[in-house]
Write a protein that holds these residues in place. Structure first.
Motif, PDB file in Angstrom:
ATOM      1  N   ILE A 139      30.675  41.937  -8.614  1.00 43.44           N
ATOM      2  CA  ILE A 139      29.339  41.169  -8.091  1.00 43.44           C
ATOM      3  C   ILE A 139      29.481  41.104  -6.672  1.00 43.44           C
ATOM      4  CG2 ILE A 139      30.487  38.742  -8.376  1.00 43.44           C
ATOM      5  CD1 ILE A 139      27.455  37.869  -9.045  1.00 43.44           C
ATOM      6  N   GLU A 140      28.282  41.542  -5.989  1.00 44.27           N
ATOM      7  CA  GLU A 140      28.510  41.556  -4.501  1.00 44.27           C
ATOM      8  C   GLU A 140      27.048  40.969  -4.243  1.00 44.27           C
ATOM      9  OE1 GLU A 140      30.810  43.448  -2.276  1.00 44.27           O
ATOM     10  OE2 GLU A 140      31.498  44.915  -3.918  1.00 44.27           O
ATOM     11  N   GLY A 141      27.089  39.973  -3.440  1.00 36.68           N
ATOM     12  CA  GLY A 141      25.624  39.163  -3.272  1.00 36.68           C
ATOM     13  C   GLY A 141      25.198  38.747  -4.472  1.00 36.68           C
ATOM     14  N   GLU A 142      23.811  39.240  -4.820  1.00 33.72           N
ATOM     15  CA  GLU A 142      23.394  38.890  -6.142  1.00 33.72           C
ATOM     16  C   GLU A 142      23.437  39.954  -7.176  1.00 33.72           C
ATOM     17  OE1 GLU A 142      19.973  36.159  -6.336  1.00 33.72           O
ATOM     18  OE2 GLU A 142      21.990  35.180  -5.807  1.00 33.72           O
ATOM     19  N   HIS A 143      23.895  41.113  -6.824  1.00 25.33           N
ATOM     20  CA  HIS A 143      24.045  42.238  -7.412  1.00 25.33           C
ATOM     21  C   HIS A 143      25.309  42.665  -8.257  1.00 25.33           C
ATOM     22  CE1 HIS A 143      24.852  46.556  -8.399  1.00 25.33           C
ATOM     23  NE2 HIS A 143      23.586  46.568  -8.706  1.00 25.33           N
ATOM     24  N   ILE A 144      25.003  42.761  -9.802  1.00 22.30           N
ATOM     25  CA  ILE A 144      26.163  42.842 -10.490  1.00 22.30           C
ATOM     26  C   ILE A 144      26.384  44.383 -11.107  1.00 22.30           C
ATOM     27  CG2 ILE A 144      26.977  41.858 -12.855  1.00 22.30           C
ATOM     28  CD1 ILE A 144      25.188  39.685 -12.396  1.00 22.30           C
ATOM     29  N   ASP A 145      27.309  44.864 -10.993  1.00 20.04           N
ATOM     30  CA  ASP A 145      27.647  46.195 -11.632  1.00 20.04           C
ATOM     31  C   ASP A 145      27.913  45.815 -13.138  1.00 20.04           C
ATOM     32  OD1 ASP A 145      28.554  48.678 -12.407  1.00 20.04           O
ATOM     33  OD2 ASP A 145      29.880  49.064 -10.607  1.00 20.04           O
ATOM     34  N   VAL A 146      26.887  45.920 -13.758  1.00 15.06           N
ATOM     35  CA  VAL A 146      27.057  45.548 -15.151  1.00 15.06           C
ATOM     36  C   VAL A 146      27.844  46.522 -15.957  1.00 15.06           C
ATOM     37  CG1 VAL A 146      25.568  45.132 -17.294  1.00 15.06           C
ATOM     38  CG2 VAL A 146      24.865  44.301 -15.142  1.00 15.06           C
ATOM     39  N   MET A 188      34.880  28.809 -18.770  1.00 16.69           N
ATOM     40  CA  MET A 188      35.075  30.281 -19.027  1.00 16.69           C
ATOM     41  C   MET A 188      34.213  31.161 -18.207  1.00 16.69           C
ATOM     42  SD  MET A 188      35.973  29.318 -23.276  1.00 16.69           S
ATOM     43  CE  MET A 188      36.487  31.008 -23.436  1.00 16.69           C
ATOM     44  N   TYR A 189      32.874  30.531 -18.268  1.00 14.16           N
ATOM     45  CA  TYR A 189      32.044  31.507 -17.705  1.00 14.16           C
ATOM     46  C   TYR A 189      32.078  31.575 -15.885  1.00 14.16           C
ATOM     47  CZ  TYR A 189      29.569  31.761 -21.990  1.00 14.16           C
ATOM     48  OH  TYR A 189      28.936  31.961 -23.152  1.00 14.16           O
ATOM     49  N   ASN A 241      15.781  29.253 -19.032  1.00 14.11           N
ATOM     50  CA  ASN A 241      14.820  30.430 -19.017  1.00 14.11           C
ATOM     51  C   ASN A 241      15.518  31.433 -19.387  1.00 14.11           C
ATOM     52  OD1 ASN A 241      12.180  29.040 -18.508  1.00 14.11           O
ATOM     53  ND2 ASN A 241      13.247  28.008 -16.860  1.00 14.11           N
ATOM     54  N   ARG A 242      16.990  31.569 -19.370  1.00  8.50           N
ATOM     55  CA  ARG A 242      17.560  32.971 -19.833  1.00  8.50           C
ATOM     56  C   ARG A 242      17.189  33.314 -21.064  1.00  8.50           C
ATOM     57  NH1 ARG A 242      23.262  30.161 -19.812  1.00  8.50           N
ATOM     58  NH2 ARG A 242      23.240  29.328 -21.770  1.00  8.50           N
ATOM     59  N   GLU A 243      17.169  34.756 -21.471  1.00  7.43           N
ATOM     60  CA  GLU A 243      16.806  34.977 -22.731  1.00  7.43           C
ATOM     61  C   GLU A 243      17.819  35.016 -23.762  1.00  7.43           C
ATOM     62  OE1 GLU A 243      15.602  39.211 -23.181  1.00  7.43           O
ATOM     63  OE2 GLU A 243      14.314  38.915 -21.318  1.00  7.43           O
ATOM     64  N   VAL A 244      19.224  35.079 -23.496  1.00  4.40           N
ATOM     65  CA  VAL A 244      20.147  34.742 -24.491  1.00  4.40           C
ATOM     66  C   VAL A 244      20.621  33.213 -24.361  1.00  4.40           C
ATOM     67  CG1 VAL A 244      22.273  35.816 -25.452  1.00  4.40           C
ATOM     68  CG2 VAL A 244      20.969  36.985 -23.654  1.00  4.40           C
ATOM     69  N   SER A 245      20.497  32.690 -25.592  1.00  4.02           N
ATOM     70  CA  SER A 245      21.034  31.156 -25.841  1.00  4.02           C
ATOM     71  C   SER A 245      20.615  30.618 -24.654  1.00  4.02           C
ATOM     72  CB  SER A 245      22.548  31.201 -25.590  1.00  4.02           C
ATOM     73  OG  SER A 245      23.091  31.707 -27.111  1.00  4.02           O
ATOM     74  N   PRO A 246      19.382  30.095 -24.463  1.00  5.23           N
ATOM     75  CA  PRO A 246      19.036  29.141 -23.377  1.00  5.23           C
ATOM     76  C   PRO A 246      19.424  27.761 -23.616  1.00  5.23           C
ATOM     77  CG  PRO A 246      17.146  29.948 -24.626  1.00  5.23           C
ATOM     78  CD  PRO A 246      18.209  30.722 -25.135  1.00  5.23           C
ATOM     79  N   SER A 273      27.239  28.981  -7.548  1.00  5.49           N
ATOM     80  CA  SER A 273      25.859  29.879  -7.098  1.00  5.49           C
ATOM     81  C   SER A 273      25.675  31.243  -7.621  1.00  5.49           C
ATOM     82  CB  SER A 273      25.804  30.151  -5.572  1.00  5.49           C
ATOM     83  OG  SER A 273      26.688  30.903  -5.039  1.00  5.49           O
ATOM     84  N   LYS A 274      26.787  31.833  -8.396  1.00  8.73           N
ATOM     85  CA  LYS A 274      26.834  33.016  -8.977  1.00  8.73           C
ATOM     86  C   LYS A 274      26.927  32.974 -10.433  1.00  8.73           C
ATOM     87  CE  LYS A 274      27.881  35.493  -5.206  1.00  8.73           C
ATOM     88  NZ  LYS A 274      28.556  36.352  -4.100  1.00  8.73           N
ATOM     89  N   VAL A 275      27.396  31.914 -11.158  1.00  6.54           N
ATOM     90  CA  VAL A 275      28.033  31.829 -12.450  1.00  6.54           C
ATOM     91  C   VAL A 275      26.752  31.794 -13.334  1.00  6.54           C
ATOM     92  CG1 VAL A 275      27.843  29.223 -12.392  1.00  6.54           C
ATOM     93  CG2 VAL A 275      29.287  30.334 -14.105  1.00  6.54           C
ATOM     94  N   SER A 276      25.483  31.386 -13.012  1.00  9.31           N
ATOM     95  CA  SER A 276      24.255  31.363 -13.990  1.00  9.31           C
ATOM     96  C   SER A 276      23.991  32.802 -14.155  1.00  9.31           C
ATOM     97  CB  SER A 276      23.127  30.684 -13.385  1.00  9.31           C
ATOM     98  OG  SER A 276      23.368  29.382 -13.556  1.00  9.31           O
ATOM     99  N   LEU A 277      24.100  33.867 -13.104  1.00  3.66           N
ATOM    100  CA  LEU A 277      23.835  35.173 -13.286  1.00  3.66           C
ATOM    101  C   LEU A 277      24.803  35.938 -14.301  1.00  3.66           C
ATOM    102  CD1 LEU A 277      23.325  36.076  -9.579  1.00  3.66           C
ATOM    103  CD2 LEU A 277      21.512  35.705 -11.279  1.00  3.66           C
ATOM    104  N   ILE A 278      26.105  35.494 -14.153  1.00  8.67           N
ATOM    105  CA  ILE A 278      26.912  36.127 -15.055  1.00  8.67           C
ATOM    106  C   ILE A 278      27.083  35.607 -16.548  1.00  8.67           C
ATOM    107  CG2 ILE A 278      29.602  36.319 -15.450  1.00  8.67           C
ATOM    108  CD1 ILE A 278      28.441  37.941 -12.987  1.00  8.67           C
ATOM    109  N   SER A 279      26.540  34.444 -16.604  1.00  8.75           N
ATOM    110  CA  SER A 279      26.521  33.807 -17.980  1.00  8.75           C
ATOM    111  C   SER A 279      25.119  34.067 -18.697  1.00  8.75           C
ATOM    112  CB  SER A 279      26.525  32.082 -17.962  1.00  8.75           C
ATOM    113  OG  SER A 279      25.567  31.741 -17.106  1.00  8.75           O
ATOM    114  N   ALA A 280      24.036  34.854 -18.052  1.00  7.36           N
ATOM    115  CA  ALA A 280      23.111  35.057 -18.678  1.00  7.36           C
ATOM    116  C   ALA A 280      23.245  36.505 -19.174  1.00  7.36           C
ATOM    117  CB  ALA A 280      21.909  35.154 -17.729  1.00  7.36           C
ATOM    118  N   ILE A 281      24.312  37.135 -18.991  1.00  8.67           N
ATOM    119  CA  ILE A 281      24.695  38.488 -19.417  1.00  8.67           C
ATOM    120  C   ILE A 281      25.015  38.636 -20.932  1.00  8.67           C
ATOM    121  CG2 ILE A 281      25.864  40.738 -19.474  1.00  8.67           C
ATOM    122  CD1 ILE A 281      26.057  39.978 -16.226  1.00  8.67           C
ATOM    123  N   ASP A 282      24.259  39.282 -21.763  1.00  6.27           N
ATOM    124  CA  ASP A 282      24.366  39.165 -23.215  1.00  6.27           C
ATOM    125  C   ASP A 282      25.994  39.538 -23.917  1.00  6.27           C
ATOM    126  OD1 ASP A 282      24.223  41.898 -22.767  1.00  6.27           O
ATOM    127  OD2 ASP A 282      22.682  42.223 -24.453  1.00  6.27           O
TER     128      ASP A 282
END
Ligand code: DC
Length: 231
Positions: A51-58, A37-38, A190-195, A101-110
């Motif tokens: 998401i472009e590169g490491e930048h996410i338009d939250v 799902m993530y 190490n993410r803040e939400v649900s590590p 390579s990008k999913v950890s960034l997205i799944s860290a968003i609350d």
């Protein structure tokens, strides 16, 4: 027999989904791969320039989050569920290195997690479910009757993912995969939400030196133990 909820958490590529899928099939339960799902949300972000590169338009993702519909449908050929994103089968697309390579960034968003957890809890309302992920025993189903936390060394996990990609005829580079595994472990823990963390009442399974058959048997025995003690 009364149905239970089974939560299987652990590090990436440690064979959680194989054991969860096989158990679900054997005992006639629904299987849900929460990582898929993530991954599907990540693919959506890539397809919609969120998401472009490491930048996410939250802010853009926040506006779109309710337009992302993820479902699972049994694939009669493989006997396993495929992931659908807004009605399209994306099972292979969500397994590419780019998504990994990008999913950890997205799944860290609350708010992404809040939306996914709500969907996952809905799927588990009737029990009779095996769900694998990172926060199933801690956040999604804290009252699950059976909780397993799976681990294995990073090298063994990278080798497994390498073999899996090769088998599907996809490009794979061992060192790149190992790096990705280690990086994801770090972000997940190490993410803040649900590590990623073992629930206090989860059983630990280190499957570094177990065959798939051995771990299947171990899991099945745990299922029998819990369901028999509940009768
Ligand atoms: O299990 P997987 O490797 O397909 O998971 C993909 C990513 O999603 C992984 O980096 C961690 C994240 N994930 C999560 O944060 N929570 C879950 N319940 C499942 C996966």
């Amino acid at each position: 027999m009364k149905k239970i909820t089974i939560a299987i958490d652990g590090f990436s590529s440690c064979g959680k989904s194989t054991m969860a899928k096989d158990l679900a099939r054997e005992i006639g339960y629904i299987y849900i791969d929460s990582g898929a799902m993530y991954r599907a949300v990540t693919l959506y972000c890539m397809q919609n320039q969120i998401i472009e590169g490491e930048h996410i338009d939250v802010e853009k993702l926040k506006k779109h989050i309710n337009d992302i519909h993820i479902t699972f449908q049994l694939n009669p050929e493989t006997g396993r569920p495929d992931t659908y994103l807004n009605g399209k089968n994306v099972e292979n697309e969500i397994r590419t290195m780019e998504v990994s390579s990008k999913v950890s960034l997205i799944s860290a968003i609350d708010f992404v997690r809040t939306a996914m957890v709500a969907e996952q809890q809905k799927m588990g309302e009737q029990k009779g479910i095996v769900m694998d992920g990172r926060d199933i025993g801690t956040t999604v189903f804290p009252n699950a009757e059976l909780k397993i936390f799976v681990t294995a060394s990073p090298e063994i996990r990278a080798q497994r993912r390498y073999d899996e990609l090769k088998e599907k005829g996809m490009n794979a580079n061992f060192d790149e995969i190992l790096e990705n595994v280690k990086q994801r472990d770090y972000i997940d823990q190490n993410r803040e939400v649900s590590p990623l963390k073992q629930a206090d009442d989860a059983l630990l399974l280190d499957n570094s030196n177990l065959t798939i058959e051995q771990q299947k048997e171990w899991l099945f025995n745990q299922f029998n133990r819990v369901t028999q003690s509940k009768q």
